[in-house]
Structures are given as C-alpha cells and as structure tokens.
Write a protein that holds these residues in place. Structure first.
Motif, mmCIF file in Angstrom:
data_model
loop_
_atom_site.group_PDB
_atom_site.id
_atom_site.type_symbol
_atom_site.label_atom_id
_atom_site.label_comp_id
_atom_site.label_asym_id
_atom_site.label_seq_id
_atom_site.Cartn_x
_atom_site.Cartn_y
_atom_site.Cartn_z
ATOM 1 N N ALA A 236 -27.477 6.952 60.920
ATOM 2 C CA ALA A 236 -28.592 7.638 60.263
ATOM 3 C C ALA A 236 -28.401 9.150 60.239
ATOM 4 O O ALA A 236 -29.363 9.910 60.273
ATOM 5 C CB ALA A 236 -29.894 7.293 60.974
ATOM 6 N N LYS A 237 -27.144 9.600 60.173
ATOM 7 C CA LYS A 237 -26.886 11.039 60.216
ATOM 8 C C LYS A 237 -27.518 11.775 59.050
ATOM 9 O O LYS A 237 -27.996 12.893 59.196
ATOM 10 C CB LYS A 237 -25.380 11.288 60.228
ATOM 11 N N SER A 238 -27.509 11.148 57.877
ATOM 12 C CA SER A 238 -28.019 11.834 56.687
ATOM 13 C C SER A 238 -29.539 12.008 56.719
ATOM 14 O O SER A 238 -30.083 12.874 56.036
ATOM 15 C CB SER A 238 -27.626 11.059 55.422
ATOM 16 N N ASP A 239 -30.215 11.175 57.504
ATOM 17 C CA ASP A 239 -31.675 11.229 57.547
ATOM 18 C C ASP A 239 -32.205 11.816 58.847
ATOM 19 O O ASP A 239 -33.413 11.812 59.067
ATOM 20 C CB ASP A 239 -32.262 9.821 57.367
ATOM 21 N N VAL A 240 -31.322 12.278 59.710
ATOM 22 C CA VAL A 240 -31.760 12.692 61.040
ATOM 23 C C VAL A 240 -32.763 13.840 60.990
ATOM 24 O O VAL A 240 -33.789 13.818 61.697
ATOM 25 C CB VAL A 240 -30.548 13.056 61.923
ATOM 26 N N PHE A 241 -32.529 14.832 60.149
ATOM 27 C CA PHE A 241 -33.433 15.982 60.111
ATOM 28 C C PHE A 241 -34.767 15.633 59.454
ATOM 29 O O PHE A 241 -35.805 16.174 59.842
ATOM 30 C CB PHE A 241 -32.774 17.153 59.389
ATOM 31 N N GLU A 242 -34.745 14.731 58.505
ATOM 32 C CA GLU A 242 -35.999 14.264 57.908
ATOM 33 C C GLU A 242 -36.843 13.538 58.953
ATOM 34 O O GLU A 242 -38.065 13.748 59.042
ATOM 35 C CB GLU A 242 -35.724 13.337 56.735
ATOM 36 N N LYS A 243 -36.192 12.709 59.770
ATOM 37 C CA LYS A 243 -36.925 11.977 60.812
ATOM 38 C C LYS A 243 -37.497 12.931 61.857
ATOM 39 O O LYS A 243 -38.629 12.753 62.316
ATOM 40 C CB LYS A 243 -35.998 10.952 61.476
ATOM 41 N N LEU A 244 -36.712 13.938 62.222
ATOM 42 C CA LEU A 244 -37.197 14.932 63.172
ATOM 43 C C LEU A 244 -38.400 15.690 62.599
ATOM 44 O O LEU A 244 -39.387 15.936 63.307
ATOM 45 C CB LEU A 244 -36.085 15.921 63.522
ATOM 46 N N ALA A 245 -38.309 16.067 61.318
ATOM 47 C CA ALA A 245 -39.394 16.816 60.670
ATOM 48 C C ALA A 245 -40.661 15.978 60.573
ATOM 49 O O ALA A 245 -41.760 16.463 60.867
ATOM 50 C CB ALA A 245 -38.948 17.264 59.280
ATOM 51 N N VAL A 246 -40.517 14.718 60.170
ATOM 52 C CA VAL A 246 -41.683 13.834 60.036
ATOM 53 C C VAL A 246 -42.327 13.595 61.400
ATOM 54 O O VAL A 246 -43.556 13.604 61.531
ATOM 55 C CB VAL A 246 -41.273 12.496 59.382
ATOM 56 N N TRP A 247 -41.490 13.399 62.426
ATOM 57 C CA TRP A 247 -42.023 13.176 63.765
ATOM 58 C C TRP A 247 -42.809 14.384 64.256
ATOM 59 O O TRP A 247 -43.918 14.260 64.782
ATOM 60 C CB TRP A 247 -40.882 12.860 64.729
ATOM 61 N N LYS A 248 -42.256 15.591 64.056
ATOM 62 C CA LYS A 248 -42.948 16.817 64.462
ATOM 63 C C LYS A 248 -44.222 17.016 63.639
ATOM 64 O O LYS A 248 -45.253 17.455 64.170
ATOM 65 C CB LYS A 248 -42.028 18.018 64.281
ATOM 66 N N ASN A 249 -44.172 16.694 62.365
ATOM 67 C CA ASN A 249 -45.343 16.854 61.506
ATOM 68 C C ASN A 249 -46.454 15.892 61.908
ATOM 69 O O ASN A 249 -47.633 16.238 61.873
ATOM 70 C CB ASN A 249 -44.947 16.627 60.042
ATOM 71 N N ASN A 250 -46.073 14.668 62.297
ATOM 72 C CA ASN A 250 -47.065 13.694 62.760
ATOM 73 C C ASN A 250 -47.724 14.157 64.062
ATOM 74 O O ASN A 250 -48.931 13.958 64.258
ATOM 75 C CB ASN A 250 -46.409 12.329 62.964
#
Length: 293
Positions: A236-250
C-alpha cells in the motif's frame, strides 16, 4: 473569494471541459457577483497578455491567495496538471472552510449566553437600586476574560490539522508523478516552513534523498509510525500518505465533536457562576443588615 473562484473553475474548467480562458470569460460575465467579475476580468486580461496563471493570481488586487495555493498553481504549470491541481485545491479550500464554519458555530452560542447573562445582571442591579457601579464592570470583564480564554482553547482544537493537510499534499504530489522526497519537501510549505512541523518535513526530505526509508526519515510516533511502517513494507505504498491524512483528519473531527458537545455546558456554567455572584452582590447589604429580624 479564493474558495468561490476555485469552485467556479472546478465546475467550468474541470467538469464542463472549458479552457481556462473560456472559464474565466464565463465567470467575468456573471454580473450578479461584481467581485467575482472583477477577479475573473483581471485574471483574463493577464492571461491574454501572456502572463502565467500563477503570476496573475499573485498580482490580483481583489484576491488574496496564500503562498501554498500559489505554490501549487506554479507547480501545476510546470508539470502540466492544472486540472488535477485545481480539483485538489478545491478539496483543500472546502476542508478549510468547514473548519472556519466550525469555529463560527462554536462562537455563536457562547456569545448569546454571555450577552444574556450580562443583560440579566444589569437588569437586576438597576432595578434592585444598586446601580451599575464598578463591581458590575469588573464582573463583566471577568466573565469576558474567562469566556475568551475558553474560546481561545476551543479554537485551537477546532482549527485545521496542518499535519493532515501536509499528508494530503504529499499524497497528491506523489500520485501526480513527483518523487516522494520532492513531495515531502513541498509539504513543508503546507505545514509552515518556519514551524517545527515544517522543519520535520525538510529534514525528512534530506534523509529520503540519502536513501533512508519513509518511517526512518519522517520519525513519526505512535499510531502514525506504525501505519507508515506496515504500509512501507506492504503493498500500500502508493496510498500510505492518503491513509495517514484521512486518519489524522478523522481524529480532528472527533476532537471537534467533543469540543462542540462541551461548549454548551461550559458556558452555561460560566453564566451561572456570574449570575450567582451578581445575586450575592445585590443581596449582600440585606444579609449584613439584620435589623429587620
């Protein structure tokens, strides 16, 4: 106005497929919003002179774009993905607007409670024969000071999460074809170059250029470090920063909900304490005078 211009460009330039010039022509013809017309007319004139879009945005006297917005547009002109960048900036503007609306919503109820408490206190003092003396002014100032302090703390909780916005920026840039190190370096502008978070991203950029892994370069802690470590070693390297951003936003949204739920009881308590002090002050002379017994 930045959000309004971005929304209009998203609709005309991206969804309807008009060129940038055609989109601005449509915006300039919308006479119901004179300010939008002026902005679009200025941008259109600049583009027709051959200026870059980023330059005319920066020079427009009717529009105040922040440095991050302008940096994204400048980068989009160099890489040729202006459509994707405007779509990303629209989402960023929407998140920022939602955060500002949360702060406004949080301010309405406290303001109403404070005005009501002060008004009732003034009414009681005036018609009890005490008059509006210095004690009343001190009480009002104390109430406003404590309320302002509570609101200031709440505002800090409700404002946007710069780390989440930095992660959203890195995710967009990486998916747009930029290297991870370049994207991380650019995210320092989103986080604030002179802030500790900005310095962290700049240092991470240097470490990535020397061949370090993401988890070692960014040196995150807790859940973020764990998510980054497993994403880097998985698929999931390509989506790692999106997941981090969504988690922080939640997490930010959860904090906002908690803060909003606490605002009402906190300010009711402050108003109640103020009213109790006013009542005690009004009836203190009667309590001291025991001759009526």
């Amino acid at each position: 106005m930045v959000r309004k211009v971005t929304d209009a460009l998203d609709e005309l330039f991206i969804k309807q497929g008009l060129s940038l010039v055609e989109s601005l022509e449509v915006m300039a013809s919308y006479r119901k919003d004179r300010k939008l017309c002026k902005i679009a007319g200025f941008l259109l004139e600049g583009l027709r002179r051959g200026d870059d879009f980023s330059n005319v945005l920066k020079e427009c006297p009717y529009l105040k774009c922040d440095s991050v917005f302008l940096a994204f547009i400048l980068l989009a002109e160099k890489s040729g993905n202006l459509m994707e960048t405007i779509a990303f900036l629209k989402k960023r503007c929407d998140r920022k607007y939602q955060g500002q609306m949360k702060i406004v919503e949080a301010a309405v109820y406290p303001l109403f409670v404070i005005v009501l408490a002060v008004g009732v206190g003034a009414f009681l003092l005036k018609y009890s024969g005490g008059g509006l003396d210095g004690t009343f002014g001190i009480g009002v100032l104390a109430l406003c000071f404590v309320s302002g302090l509570v609101f200031f703390v709440g505002r800090g909780i409700l404002k946007e999460d710069r780390l989440a916005e930095a992660f959203f920026a890195v995710d967009f840039l990486v998916k747009s074809g930029h290297s991870v190190s370049a994207a991380v370096g650019f995210a320092a502008q989103v986080a604030g170059v002179n802030s500790k978070l900005g310095e962290l991203f700049l240092e991470a950029k240097s470490r990535l250029e020397f061949g370090m892994g993401l988890s070692d370069a960014l040196m995150l802690k807790g859940r973020l470090s764990e998510m980054l470590y497993f994403a880097e070693r998985g698929a999931a390297k390509s989506d790692v920063f999106e997941k981090l951003a969504v988690w922080k936003n939640n997490l930010l949204e959860k904090r906002r909900r908690i803060c909003m739920s606490l605002i009402e009881p906190v300010f009711i308590s402050l108003a109640g304490i103020y009213m109790l002090m006013m009542i005690v002050y009004i009836f203190m002379p009667f309590m001291n005078d025991m001759s009526w017994l």
